[in-house]
Design a protein around this motif. Structure first.
Motif, mmCIF file in Angstrom:
data_model
loop_
_atom_site.group_PDB
_atom_site.id
_atom_site.type_symbol
_atom_site.label_atom_id
_atom_site.label_comp_id
_atom_site.label_asym_id
_atom_site.label_seq_id
_atom_site.Cartn_x
_atom_site.Cartn_y
_atom_site.Cartn_z
ATOM 1 N N THR A 113 0.807 -1.220 0.000
ATOM 2 C CA THR A 113 0.000 0.000 0.000
ATOM 3 C C THR A 113 0.842 1.273 0.000
ATOM 4 O O THR A 113 0.319 2.342 -0.284
ATOM 5 C CB THR A 113 -0.941 0.026 1.220
ATOM 6 N N ASP A 114 2.135 1.168 0.276
ATOM 7 C CA ASP A 114 2.973 2.360 0.349
ATOM 8 C C ASP A 114 3.597 2.753 -0.989
ATOM 9 O O ASP A 114 4.300 3.740 -1.072
ATOM 10 C CB ASP A 114 4.074 2.164 1.394
ATOM 11 N N LYS A 115 3.327 1.998 -2.049
ATOM 12 C CA LYS A 115 3.913 2.268 -3.359
ATOM 13 C C LYS A 115 2.855 2.690 -4.354
ATOM 14 O O LYS A 115 1.694 2.329 -4.238
ATOM 15 C CB LYS A 115 4.626 1.023 -3.891
ATOM 16 N N THR A 116 3.293 3.436 -5.354
ATOM 17 C CA THR A 116 2.437 3.789 -6.484
ATOM 18 C C THR A 116 2.808 2.886 -7.648
ATOM 19 O O THR A 116 3.983 2.711 -7.959
ATOM 20 C CB THR A 116 2.636 5.259 -6.881
ATOM 21 N N TYR A 117 1.806 2.308 -8.269
ATOM 22 C CA TYR A 117 2.019 1.361 -9.362
ATOM 23 C C TYR A 117 1.514 1.955 -10.671
ATOM 24 O O TYR A 117 0.683 2.861 -10.682
ATOM 25 C CB TYR A 117 1.272 0.057 -9.096
ATOM 26 N N HIS A 118 2.006 1.405 -11.768
ATOM 27 C CA HIS A 118 1.484 1.729 -13.090
ATOM 28 C C HIS A 118 0.636 0.546 -13.528
ATOM 29 O O HIS A 118 1.104 -0.594 -13.548
ATOM 30 C CB HIS A 118 2.615 1.967 -14.091
ATOM 31 N N VAL A 119 -0.612 0.837 -13.866
ATOM 32 C CA VAL A 119 -1.535 -0.210 -14.309
ATOM 33 C C VAL A 119 -2.105 0.189 -15.659
ATOM 34 O O VAL A 119 -2.052 1.349 -16.060
ATOM 35 C CB VAL A 119 -2.689 -0.426 -13.297
ATOM 36 N N LEU A 120 -2.649 -0.787 -16.352
ATOM 37 C CA LEU A 120 -3.332 -0.535 -17.611
ATOM 38 C C LEU A 120 -4.828 -0.509 -17.338
ATOM 39 O O LEU A 120 -5.399 -1.498 -16.891
ATOM 40 C CB LEU A 120 -3.000 -1.631 -18.626
ATOM 41 N N LEU A 121 -5.451 0.630 -17.592
ATOM 42 C CA LEU A 121 -6.873 0.811 -17.319
ATOM 43 C C LEU A 121 -7.675 0.606 -18.606
ATOM 44 O O LEU A 121 -7.423 1.257 -19.615
ATOM 45 C CB LEU A 121 -7.135 2.220 -16.776
ATOM 46 N N ASN A 122 -8.634 -0.309 -18.553
ATOM 47 C CA ASN A 122 -9.560 -0.507 -19.649
ATOM 48 C C ASN A 122 -10.903 0.050 -19.206
ATOM 49 O O ASN A 122 -11.603 -0.556 -18.398
ATOM 50 C CB ASN A 122 -9.663 -1.992 -20.002
ATOM 51 N N GLY A 132 -14.041 -1.517 -17.189
ATOM 52 C CA GLY A 132 -14.024 -1.020 -15.822
ATOM 53 C C GLY A 132 -13.083 -1.835 -14.945
ATOM 54 O O GLY A 132 -13.294 -1.991 -13.756
ATOM 55 N N ARG A 133 -12.023 -2.325 -15.546
ATOM 56 C CA ARG A 133 -11.030 -3.148 -14.852
ATOM 57 C C ARG A 133 -9.632 -2.664 -15.196
ATOM 58 O O ARG A 133 -9.423 -1.986 -16.200
ATOM 59 C CB ARG A 133 -11.138 -4.627 -15.260
ATOM 60 N N VAL A 134 -8.680 -3.041 -14.366
ATOM 61 C CA VAL A 134 -7.280 -2.723 -14.626
ATOM 62 C C VAL A 134 -6.489 -4.012 -14.803
ATOM 63 O O VAL A 134 -6.903 -5.084 -14.366
ATOM 64 C CB VAL A 134 -6.649 -1.881 -13.493
ATOM 65 N N PHE A 135 -5.374 -3.886 -15.472
ATOM 66 C CA PHE A 135 -4.382 -4.955 -15.580
ATOM 67 C C PHE A 135 -3.177 -4.499 -14.781
ATOM 68 O O PHE A 135 -2.516 -3.535 -15.158
ATOM 69 C CB PHE A 135 -3.955 -5.176 -17.035
ATOM 70 N N ASP A 136 -2.875 -5.164 -13.670
ATOM 71 C CA ASP A 136 -1.657 -4.828 -12.952
ATOM 72 C C ASP A 136 -0.493 -5.586 -13.571
ATOM 73 O O ASP A 136 -0.647 -6.293 -14.569
ATOM 74 C CB ASP A 136 -1.805 -5.093 -11.445
ATOM 75 N N ARG A 137 0.679 -5.439 -12.999
ATOM 76 C CA ARG A 137 1.865 -6.055 -13.602
ATOM 77 C C ARG A 137 1.771 -7.569 -13.618
ATOM 78 O O ARG A 137 2.294 -8.228 -14.517
ATOM 79 C CB ARG A 137 3.120 -5.589 -12.881
ATOM 80 N N PHE A 138 1.084 -8.156 -12.668
ATOM 81 C CA PHE A 138 0.944 -9.612 -12.630
ATOM 82 C C PHE A 138 -0.044 -10.093 -13.683
ATOM 83 O O PHE A 138 0.134 -11.153 -14.282
ATOM 84 C CB PHE A 138 0.516 -10.061 -11.239
ATOM 85 N N ALA A 139 -1.079 -9.305 -13.948
ATOM 86 C CA ALA A 139 -2.036 -9.646 -15.000
ATOM 87 C C ALA A 139 -1.379 -9.539 -16.379
ATOM 88 O O ALA A 139 -1.631 -10.375 -17.253
ATOM 89 C CB ALA A 139 -3.255 -8.740 -14.917
ATOM 90 N N VAL A 140 -0.541 -8.534 -16.566
ATOM 91 C CA VAL A 140 0.177 -8.392 -17.829
ATOM 92 C C VAL A 140 1.115 -9.586 -18.035
ATOM 93 O O VAL A 140 1.168 -10.179 -19.117
ATOM 94 C CB VAL A 140 0.961 -7.059 -17.872
ATOM 95 N N ALA A 141 1.834 -9.962 -16.990
ATOM 96 C CA ALA A 141 2.733 -11.117 -17.087
ATOM 97 C C ALA A 141 1.950 -12.402 -17.351
ATOM 98 O O ALA A 141 2.389 -13.252 -18.136
ATOM 99 C CB ALA A 141 3.552 -11.251 -15.802
ATOM 100 N N THR A 142 0.787 -12.549 -16.733
ATOM 101 C CA THR A 142 -0.049 -13.723 -16.959
ATOM 102 C C THR A 142 -0.503 -13.791 -18.411
ATOM 103 O O THR A 142 -0.490 -14.873 -19.020
ATOM 104 C CB THR A 142 -1.272 -13.700 -16.020
ATOM 105 N N CYS A 143 -0.898 -12.659 -18.990
ATOM 106 C CA CYS A 143 -1.327 -12.638 -20.386
ATOM 107 C C CYS A 143 -0.191 -13.030 -21.331
ATOM 108 O O CYS A 143 -0.379 -13.846 -22.239
ATOM 109 C CB CYS A 143 -1.848 -11.257 -20.763
ATOM 110 N N ILE A 144 0.969 -12.464 -21.104
ATOM 111 C CA ILE A 144 2.104 -12.738 -21.986
ATOM 112 C C ILE A 144 2.558 -14.179 -21.850
ATOM 113 O O ILE A 144 2.722 -14.898 -22.852
ATOM 114 C CB ILE A 144 3.261 -11.757 -21.694
ATOM 115 N N LEU A 145 2.757 -14.641 -20.623
ATOM 116 C CA LEU A 145 3.200 -16.026 -20.414
ATOM 117 C C LEU A 145 2.142 -17.036 -20.834
ATOM 118 O O LEU A 145 2.468 -18.098 -21.370
ATOM 119 C CB LEU A 145 3.595 -16.239 -18.956
#
Length: 144
Positions: free
Chosen positions: A101-110, A114-127
């Motif tokens: 909670t103490d960090k700011t993240y970059h997410v992909l907003l669709n 009405g959902r976001v892709f965080d870094r783990f979702a992006v990695a899941t899609c690619i892998l």
């Protein structure tokens, strides 16, 4: 679980009636090939959704169930003053290390979903796309 037993009974019946184990082998290969194609289609759709999303700064809020019917918890992010859930389930193993909670993240907003892709979702899609394509290729080569 009952589907597994039905598949085993069908495999045994095919072996007994035809006397050939090759039919069962190729049946399993083709079944796995169909599952692999469905997996690749799913991750192609997710990749298109990724490509139509915009990068935004977000703050991680919490991990919670999106609805009462859902079995999987998702991460919630605060994006432009709005609380938006992630499309994929959260990574439950290392939750404290991955979601802070103490960090700011970059997410992909669709916005359409009405959902976001965080870094783990992006990695899941690619892998998932790479592994599904690789598995499908191996199974296709095994069927010839």
């Amino acid at each position: 679980m009952e589907y597994v037993f039905i598949m085993i009974v069908i495999a045994v019946l095919v072996c007994v009636l035809t006397g050939n184990l090759g039919y069962v082998f190729f049946g399993v290969i083709y079944f796995l090939l169909i599952l692999s194609v469905l997996l690749v289609i799913t991750f192609i759709i997710c990749s298109v959704l990724l490509l139509t999303s915009k990068w935004k700064e977000a703050k991680f809020l919490r991990v919670d169930l999106p609805s009462e019917e859902s079995k999987y918890k998702v991460a919630y992010y605060l994006v432009e003053g709005e609380e938006i859930p992630c499309l994929f389930p959260e990574e439950g193993v290392f939750r404290r290390q991955l979601y802070r909670t103490d960090k700011t993240y970059h997410v992909l907003l669709n916005k359409k979903l009405g959902r976001v892709f965080d870094r783990f979702a992006v990695a899941t899609c690619i892998l998932g796309l790479i592994c599904g394509t690789g598995l499908g290729t191996v199974l296709l080569l095994m069927s010839f």
